[in-house]
Scaffold this active site. Sequence first.
Site, short mmCIF file in Angstrom:
data_model
loop_
_atom_site.label_atom_id
_atom_site.label_comp_id
_atom_site.label_asym_id
_atom_site.label_seq_id
_atom_site.Cartn_x
_atom_site.Cartn_y
_atom_site.Cartn_z
N LYS A 68 37.80 44.07 39.45
CA LYS A 68 37.67 43.09 40.47
C LYS A 68 38.41 43.77 41.78
CE LYS A 68 37.60 38.90 37.53
NZ LYS A 68 38.05 37.44 37.63
N ASP A 110 35.79 32.26 41.16
CA ASP A 110 36.62 31.41 40.64
C ASP A 110 37.45 30.23 41.29
OD1 ASP A 110 36.11 33.13 38.35
OD2 ASP A 110 38.09 34.45 38.83
#
Length: 277
Positions: free
Chosen positions: A65, A102
């Site tokens: 990420k 998210d």
Amino acid sequence: MRNAAVTGHPIGHSKSPLIHGYWLKQHDIEGSYIAKDVPPETAESFYSSLAAHGFVGCNVTIPNKECAYNSAEKLDDAAEMIGAVNTLWLDDTGVLNGSNTDGPGFLGNMDQILPNWDNNGNKAVVLGAGGASRAIIWALLSREYTEVYIANRTMKKAEVLADHFGPNATAIKWDSLGKMLGQADFLVNTTSLGMTGQPELNIDLNNLSKSAVVTDIVYSPLQTRLLHDAAKRGNPTVDGLGMLLHQAVPGFEKWFGVRPEVTDELREMILREMGLT
Ligand code: ATR
């Protein structure tokens, strides 16, 4: 044919192909979504040449990420503030865009299951200070929560996060949680405690107001001990599965041009596949 993938290392257990596969079929889209193992050594070159690999975009998971964050040519506010990218897409001009979905996924789930959940006061307690915690603090600060208290086993990590988010975020000692819960309007567990195979999360909810909203990012088991105990004393609760489903929505929309919905049918299909029903 438009192709997308979830990328990371290892990648075998990702639920993303099930979620996107369901939506591709539902919308009768000629596209594909696969799990692709991308080891960290090759991640940077992979993300910077997505088109050459035949992809219009991808999801990014552990441990890539931060690499995806560095590879993206353009970042949205969430990715910028969270410091990690889980969704990449090439826009019409071929520019590689990065987002972190998210936080928006957390909000999408809360809004769907408990409308007005953020109209409940302004004090939130966040357990944990990892990647998921960052995304959720960003999400809470984007709504009505102006006082976010972060408690973590390793206090230093909570302090670093509080510094990052500024005066509306404060690190507190794990030991002072009980007292702090007496003032909380919202409580979320972002640690792995309570997950199948991990130690239980043991906290005393006695001081918590019955109107405080309680949620958990752990979704296996679906009903964690935290959610069970909170529901038993009358607190409104929201489980963590919806965050997993909602975080997938923006990527699908960017890659395939349709904004998909998180339906009960999708939720039930995933629960069945995970053996949670
Ligand atoms: P994620 O990206 O899912 O947030 P992470 O970055 O590894 O994962 O963060 C895991 C979180 O769970 C951290 O807050 C971690 O606490 P530490 O910072 O002290 O490591 C917390 N956590 C994991 N196992 C724990 C345990 N046994 N007791 C208390 N906290 C734990």
